[in-house]
Motif scaffolding. Structure first.
Motif, mmCIF file in Angstrom:
data_model
loop_
_atom_site.group_PDB
_atom_site.id
_atom_site.type_symbol
_atom_site.label_atom_id
_atom_site.label_comp_id
_atom_site.label_asym_id
_atom_site.label_seq_id
_atom_site.Cartn_x
_atom_site.Cartn_y
_atom_site.Cartn_z
ATOM 1 N N LEU A 1 0.812 -1.224 0.000
ATOM 2 C CA LEU A 1 0.000 0.000 0.000
ATOM 3 C C LEU A 1 0.844 1.272 0.000
ATOM 4 O O LEU A 1 0.329 2.353 0.315
ATOM 5 C CB LEU A 1 -0.934 0.003 1.221
ATOM 6 N N ARG A 2 2.114 1.159 -0.350
ATOM 7 C CA ARG A 2 2.985 2.337 -0.343
ATOM 8 C C ARG A 2 2.454 3.448 -1.251
ATOM 9 O O ARG A 2 2.584 4.632 -0.944
ATOM 10 C CB ARG A 2 4.402 1.954 -0.790
ATOM 11 N N GLY A 3 1.868 3.079 -2.380
ATOM 12 C CA GLY A 3 1.387 4.087 -3.323
ATOM 13 C C GLY A 3 -0.039 4.522 -3.086
ATOM 14 O O GLY A 3 -0.576 5.345 -3.843
ATOM 15 N N VAL A 4 -0.688 3.994 -2.053
ATOM 16 C CA VAL A 4 -2.093 4.303 -1.776
ATOM 17 C C VAL A 4 -2.172 5.399 -0.711
ATOM 18 O O VAL A 4 -1.532 5.302 0.344
ATOM 19 C CB VAL A 4 -2.843 3.052 -1.297
ATOM 20 N N VAL A 5 -2.949 6.428 -0.970
ATOM 21 C CA VAL A 5 -3.132 7.513 -0.003
ATOM 22 C C VAL A 5 -4.142 7.069 1.053
ATOM 23 O O VAL A 5 -5.285 6.742 0.742
ATOM 24 C CB VAL A 5 -3.630 8.790 -0.700
ATOM 25 N N LEU A 6 -3.702 7.034 2.292
ATOM 26 C CA LEU A 6 -4.568 6.636 3.400
ATOM 27 C C LEU A 6 -4.913 7.853 4.250
ATOM 28 O O LEU A 6 -4.132 8.811 4.321
ATOM 29 C CB LEU A 6 -3.867 5.579 4.263
ATOM 30 N N PRO A 7 -6.067 7.843 4.901
ATOM 31 C CA PRO A 7 -6.475 9.004 5.720
ATOM 32 C C PRO A 7 -5.517 9.254 6.874
ATOM 33 O O PRO A 7 -4.960 8.312 7.461
ATOM 34 C CB PRO A 7 -7.871 8.607 6.219
ATOM 35 N N ASP A 8 -5.336 10.532 7.199
ATOM 36 C CA ASP A 8 -4.414 10.904 8.269
ATOM 37 C C ASP A 8 -4.817 10.303 9.606
ATOM 38 O O ASP A 8 -3.957 9.917 10.401
ATOM 39 C CB ASP A 8 -4.352 12.437 8.391
ATOM 40 N N TRP A 9 -6.134 10.232 9.871
ATOM 41 C CA TRP A 9 -6.565 9.708 11.164
ATOM 42 C C TRP A 9 -6.141 8.250 11.351
ATOM 43 O O TRP A 9 -5.813 7.825 12.462
ATOM 44 C CB TRP A 9 -8.081 9.836 11.331
ATOM 45 N N LEU A 10 -6.130 7.503 10.249
ATOM 46 C CA LEU A 10 -5.724 6.105 10.328
ATOM 47 C C LEU A 10 -4.225 5.983 10.616
ATOM 48 O O LEU A 10 -3.812 5.226 11.500
ATOM 49 C CB LEU A 10 -6.060 5.384 9.022
ATOM 50 N N LEU A 11 -3.423 6.743 9.887
ATOM 51 C CA LEU A 11 -1.976 6.672 10.064
ATOM 52 C C LEU A 11 -1.564 7.194 11.443
ATOM 53 O O LEU A 11 -0.690 6.613 12.100
ATOM 54 C CB LEU A 11 -1.274 7.475 8.970
ATOM 55 N N LYS A 12 -2.210 8.279 11.894
ATOM 56 C CA LYS A 12 -1.891 8.805 13.218
ATOM 57 C C LYS A 12 -2.332 7.828 14.307
ATOM 58 O O LYS A 12 -1.638 7.639 15.317
ATOM 59 C CB LYS A 12 -2.556 10.164 13.420
#
Length: 308
Positions: free
Chosen positions: A180-191
């Motif tokens: 998923l390196r090239g997939v933009v994920l929501p900030d809330w998920l990553l944080k």
């Protein structure tokens, strides 16, 4: 310095609570399970998305294979010189020719090198330590075990070990993060995953402290000294020589690979030795004595590496 304080205090707190009997029997295994199933996968997923992809990654991936091969030579010579038994030789190989790259390595890298290089530990583990334990480690244990050959023989044991590697949650998180390196994920998920990952250092070292059972070596002084000398001094020296003279690389990733080679004996390797009757008492001693001793040798290795 704050990360080092957290690491040391959590380890000591675990040791203290074990001695006071404040937690139920087996609490260390429960907390270890939380680390493996929750904390480590979160860190691994984030690290896989952010780590640089280059040929330099071969350095940490090769670390476990290099020190395992070095262990074969060193302990093979020690076996001839000192008359070590097959069981003791196998125990030394499975515990001190492999590094504790997850439970000790992860928090120590964060403490001494910073959070941005934590991903190197996973490169040392998944293509390195885990596979070495699963293939040559299992084969060696099956060959040296005094027990009767288990049903299916070593081939089946290797297959079962490989299945455990591929079903290991941090390994799965690493693969998913890379995919998923090239997939933009929501900030809330990553944080949110970042906050979960922050539990890795305190929980992992707390569980290690809970599991330590320091006992004086009873007739195991020589193999204990040989094992810890290789694990804490000679193995990182070997890796240092490889990265300097073999690869000509002394950058941060190479330094962390050497630092991981200096980690204490591998807990899972000790378990494998115990399950196969390969000097279980020595396996427990190597882990229990080597882990706190590494807290003295690791700062020295960080000082050496800083001068490169």
């Amino acid at each position: 310095m704050d990360s080092l304080f957290v690491a040391v205090s959590c380890l000591l707190f675990g040791v203290l609570l074990r001695r006071l009997g404040r937690l139920p029997e087996g609490a260390d295994r429960t907390i270890s399970g939380v680390v493996i199933q929750l904390s480590a996968p979160a860190v691994c997923f984030i690290a896989a998305r952010n780590m640089p992809i280059s040929a330099e990654m071969l350095l940490p991936a090769s670390m476990a294979w290099i020190i395992f091969a070095g262990g074969l030579a060193f302990f093979g010579l020690a076996k001839r010189l000192f008359g070590l038994t097959r069981e003791t030789f196998g125990c030394l190989m499975l515990t001190t020719a492999l590094s504790n790259v997850v439970f000790i390595g992860l928090p120590m890298i964060e403490a001494f090198f910073g959070h941005e290089l934590v991903y190197v530990a996973f490169l040392c583990d998944s293509p390195g330590t885990s596979l070495v334990l699963a293939i040559p480690g299992v084969l060696l244990a099956a060959h040296l075990s005094p027990f009767e050959r288990r049903e299916g023989g070593p081939a089946k044991q290797v297959w079962l070990a490989l299945k455990r590697v591929f079903s290991f949650p941090p390994f799965q998180a690493l693969v998913l993060g890379l995919a998923l390196r090239g997939v933009v994920l929501p900030d809330w998920l990553l944080k949110g995953l970042g906050h979960i990952g922050m539990t890795l250092v305190p929980l992992s070292l707390f569980s290690v402290g809970l599991g330590l059972a320091l006992k004086p070596p009873k007739g195991a002084g020589r193999p204990l000294a040989l094992g810890l000398a290789y694990k804490l001094v000679l193995a990182p020296l070997l890796m240092l020589g490889v990265i300097v003279f073999g690869f000509g690389n002394t950058g941060p990733v190479a330094q962390v690979a050497v630092f991981e080679a200096a980690m204490p004996p591998m807990v899972l390797g000790g378990i494998l030795a115990t399950d196969n009757g390969l000097d279980p008492k020595l396996a427990s001693l190597l882990v229990s004595v080597g882990t706190p001793l590494a807290f003295l040798t690791l700062p020295l290795w960080r000082w050496v590496l800083a001068g490169l």
